[in-house]
Motif scaffolding. Structure first.
Motif, PDB file in Angstrom:
ATOM      1  N   LEU A   1      -0.358   6.313  -5.306  1.00  0.00           N
ATOM      2  CA  LEU A   1      -0.099   5.747  -3.978  1.00  0.00           C
ATOM      3  C   LEU A   1      -1.133   6.248  -2.978  1.00  0.00           C
ATOM      4  CD1 LEU A   1       1.562   4.028  -2.102  1.00  0.00           C
ATOM      5  CD2 LEU A   1       3.098   5.944  -1.769  1.00  0.00           C
ATOM      6  N   LEU A   2      -1.483   7.534  -3.089  1.00  0.00           N
ATOM      7  CA  LEU A   2      -2.469   8.072  -2.144  1.00  0.00           C
ATOM      8  C   LEU A   2      -3.789   7.307  -2.276  1.00  0.00           C
ATOM      9  CD1 LEU A   2      -2.950  10.166   0.063  1.00  0.00           C
ATOM     10  CD2 LEU A   2      -3.960  11.630  -1.679  1.00  0.00           C
ATOM     11  N   ALA A   3      -4.177   6.983  -3.526  1.00  0.00           N
ATOM     12  CA  ALA A   3      -5.429   6.245  -3.717  1.00  0.00           C
ATOM     13  C   ALA A   3      -5.359   4.902  -2.995  1.00  0.00           C
ATOM     14  CB  ALA A   3      -5.690   6.051  -5.210  1.00  0.00           C
ATOM     15  N   SER A   4      -4.185   4.240  -3.046  1.00  0.00           N
ATOM     16  CA  SER A   4      -4.121   2.936  -2.376  1.00  0.00           C
ATOM     17  C   SER A   4      -4.001   3.099  -0.850  1.00  0.00           C
ATOM     18  CB  SER A   4      -2.982   2.078  -2.941  1.00  0.00           C
ATOM     19  OG  SER A   4      -1.762   2.767  -2.807  1.00  0.00           O
ATOM     20  N   LEU A   5      -3.450   4.240  -0.405  1.00  0.00           N
ATOM     21  CA  LEU A   5      -3.357   4.489   1.048  1.00  0.00           C
ATOM     22  C   LEU A   5      -4.702   4.920   1.636  1.00  0.00           C
ATOM     23  CD1 LEU A   5      -0.087   6.636   1.430  1.00  0.00           C
ATOM     24  CD2 LEU A   5      -0.560   4.465   2.578  1.00  0.00           C
ATOM     25  N   ASP A   6      -5.547   5.483   0.781  1.00  0.00           N
ATOM     26  CA  ASP A   6      -6.786   6.136   1.227  1.00  0.00           C
ATOM     27  C   ASP A   6      -7.576   5.331   2.271  1.00  0.00           C
ATOM     28  OD1 ASP A   6      -9.744   6.612   1.056  1.00  0.00           O
ATOM     29  OD2 ASP A   6      -9.073   8.358  -0.074  1.00  0.00           O
TER      30      ASP A   6
ATOM     31  N   THR B   1       4.080  -2.944   3.298  1.00  0.00           N
ATOM     32  CA  THR B   1       3.437  -2.517   4.546  1.00  0.00           C
ATOM     33  C   THR B   1       3.795  -1.055   4.813  1.00  0.00           C
ATOM     34  OG1 THR B   1       3.628  -4.744   5.412  1.00  0.00           O
ATOM     35  CG2 THR B   1       3.356  -3.006   7.041  1.00  0.00           C
ATOM     36  N   VAL B   2       2.819  -0.265   5.207  1.00  0.00           N
ATOM     37  CA  VAL B   2       3.098   1.133   5.534  1.00  0.00           C
ATOM     38  C   VAL B   2       2.877   1.361   7.032  1.00  0.00           C
ATOM     39  CG1 VAL B   2       2.724   2.210   3.275  1.00  0.00           C
ATOM     40  CG2 VAL B   2       0.765   1.767   4.749  1.00  0.00           C
ATOM     41  N   TYR B   3       3.667   2.257   7.596  1.00  0.00           N
ATOM     42  CA  TYR B   3       3.618   2.464   9.039  1.00  0.00           C
ATOM     43  C   TYR B   3       4.055   3.881   9.374  1.00  0.00           C
ATOM     44  CZ  TYR B   3       8.696   1.822   8.841  1.00  0.00           C
ATOM     45  OH  TYR B   3      10.023   1.975   8.550  1.00  0.00           O
TER      46      TYR B   3
END
Ligand SMILES: Nc1ncnc2c1ncn2[C@@H]1O[C@H](COP(=O)(O)OP(=O)(O)O)[C@@H](O)[C@H]1O
Ligand SMILES: O=P(O)(O)O[C@H]1O[C@H](CO)[C@@H](O[C@H]2O[C@H](CO)[C@@H](O)[C@H](O)[C@H]2O)[C@H](O)[C@H]1O
Length: 495
Positions: free
Chosen positions: A30-35, A131-133
């Motif tokens: 997940l961190l890789a996609s949030l990066d 979606t992240v927020y």
């Protein structure tokens, strides 16, 4: 009761093995996609400490699902290290990168009220399409945090603790504190305020340590911690303080707003300044009773002077406008070293460390409280916890009266409506500075003005800090501390 008050913390993550399960969904993938989203979003946050340098990547320190991220509303607690090019001031060794606490909400789509909280849309990874927020804009995530504190939940590496003597109600409506600040806070129904620290450092954090010590001592000038959030990290399970819950002082106004309001009306503020001096002295007296004090002899004073001089050199590299004044400013530090060399000693004790008008809250009844004992966020924790002469805090407040007077765009301020004489903003500050020292002396028996060499050195050091702070965070404000630098260089600042 609102939607989330009935919702407890994600059950699969309430213990070690659960946390591992959480990490497989919420971890490195997940961190890789949030990066790419975080690289763009993080530097825009007021609390981001590495302004001016690009973020080149992240390392995951800890990931905990507080609400399942695949559900309608997911909540992910992350500690991440942000990698950035090393500053010359960070030395030649590789710097691991600052560690930040993030609360990431995960939804299919954001309702319009959450639009300002958007971090971005994930197009790959385990949560592609969602979606992240920034979750602190949202009610339910805030409720989950309070519920975890209330129930003393242990969730993966996160430990929510509380003082059982204080009653924490379930279900008060949360709201985010919108004022610009170094950390992020949520107020719960006007009864409690939870401060979530953003840049996380290992070791005892004074923002919890000092209010706890003052509460033990029964000092009424500081709200007593009701709960705190810790992370136990690494093979040694070292504790990191992530947040502190305190009683909310309902209807309180901070000293900065009040001072600006009075300045705008042309009103005298010396009575409040004197009360603030008294409150500061009460806190100092209690700290000196409950935590160790030391005597600073020539060696320790020389170390303090070396620190001040080094900070000035580094500041002058970062903000070249300081260079012209550096030789004159250095004389303030040298004068202190000279006194120590002649045998003068000073008492040092734990102090607030970043005291200014914005850290003082006045309750509707008129009583002042001090908050935010984190110290200057840019200094290493060990340095922030070192005993200091009380002049450090006094200097912070004296600078703050000067800041208030010089942030109001008005060259001349009548002090009283019925007064035909006028006083400049500088006179307003001078009056407040004197009244503050008078109040301090009334409680402590020591007037800070009787030690002008120490006070000038501390004020100079503070003004240098402010120049760097403003250059980094609020360049429009730089003229305020720079004007003080010019006066301090000329030794013109009256106390
Ligand atoms: N106990 C409290 N009661 C009422 N308001 C508070 C309390 N503690 C903090 N605040 C408000 O929240 C703001 C941010 O708190 P602070 O501890 O100064 O955080 P930061 O480290 O982000 O500056 C303060 O300026 C004040 O307005
Ligand atoms: O975020 P914190 O409150 O912990 O402190 C940082 O930000 C402060 C500004 O919000 C800064 O204070 C400076 O500006 C104030 C006016 O906004 C003024 O009253 C202070 O005297 C001045 O130092 C503080 O230095 C910084 O650490």
């Amino acid at each position: 009761m609102s939607e989330a008050a009935t919702h407890s913390v994600h059950p699969s993550a309430t213990a070690g093995p659960g946390a591992k399960a959480a990490a497989s969904t919420a971890g490195p993938g997940l961190l890789a996609s949030l990066d790419p989203l975080l690289r763009e979003w993080l530097p825009r946050q007021r609390w981001f400490a590495g302004k001016g340098r690009p973020v080149t990547g992240f390392t995951l320190v800890s990931a905990t699902e507080l609400l399942p991220v695949r559900s309608k509303l997911g909540l992910l607690h992350l500690l991440v290290r942000a990698h950035q090019p090393v500053l010359p001031t960070q030395g030649a060794l590789p710097h691991p990168g600052d560690c930040y606490q993030l609360l990431i909400g995960v939804r299919e789509a954001l309702p319009p009220r959450l639009a300002p909280a958007l971090i971005g849309h994930l197009d790959k990874g385990p949560l592609a399409g969602r979606t992240v927020y920034e979750a602190l804009y949202d009610i339910r995530p805030a409720e989950v945090l309070l519920e975890a504190l209330r129930t003393r939940a242990h969730i993966g590496e996160l430990r929510f603790e509380r003082d059982m003597r204080q009653d924490i109600p379930s279900g008060p409506v949360p709201r985010r504190v919108t004022a610009e600040q170094s950390n992020s806070s949520i107020v719960y129904g006007d009864t409690f305020i939870l401060k979530l620290l953003r840049r996380i450092v290992s070791g005892t954090n004074p923002d919890l340590e000092l209010p706890l010590a003052l509460a033990r001592e029964g000092c009424p000038r500081v709200p007593a911690p009701a709960g705190w959030l810790l992370a136990d990290l690494g093979p040694d399970r070292e504790s990191y303080v992530l947040g502190v819950l305190q009683p909310y002082l309902k209807g309180a106004a901070d000293g900065w707003e009040l001072a600006l309001r009075e300045l705008a009306k042309g009103q005298d503020f010396t009575a409040e300044a004197r009360a603030l001096g008294r409150a500061t002295a009460e806190v100092h007296t209690a700290l000196a009773r409950v935590l160790p004090t030391v005597t600073l002899g020539p060696t320790q004073v020389q170390l303090m002077v070396d620190g001040m001089t080094e900070r000035l050199e580094l500041a002058a590299q970062a903000v070249p406008a300081l260079q012209l004044y550096a030789p004159a400013l250095r004389t303030a530090f040298e004068a202190l070293a000279d006194l120590a060399a002649e045998g003068r000693t000073w008492t040092a004790q734990r102090v607030h460390g970043d005291l200014h008008l914005g850290q003082c809250l006045r309750a509707p009844g008129g009583a002042w409280s001090l908050i935010d004992f984190e110290g200057e966020p840019s200094k290493p924790l060990a340095e922030r916890r070192m005993p200091q002469p009380i002049a450090r805090d006094v200097a912070g407040m004296l600078r703050s009266f000067d800041y208030a007077a010089h942030s109001v765009p008005r060259p001349v301020v009548p002090l009283r409506a019925d007064d035909d004489s006028t006083a400049t903003a500088a006179d307003w500050a001078t009056g407040c500075r004197a009244a503050y020292c008078t109040g301090y002396a009334e409680v402590s028996g020591r007037d800070p003005r009787t030690d002008p060499v120490l006070l000038r050195a501390c004020e100079t050091d503070k003004a240098v800090y402010e120049v760097v702070y403003e250059a980094r965070h609020r360049p429009d404000w730089l003229p305020v501390p720079m004007a003080a630098i010019r006066r301090l260089a000329a030794d013109e600042d009256p106390v």
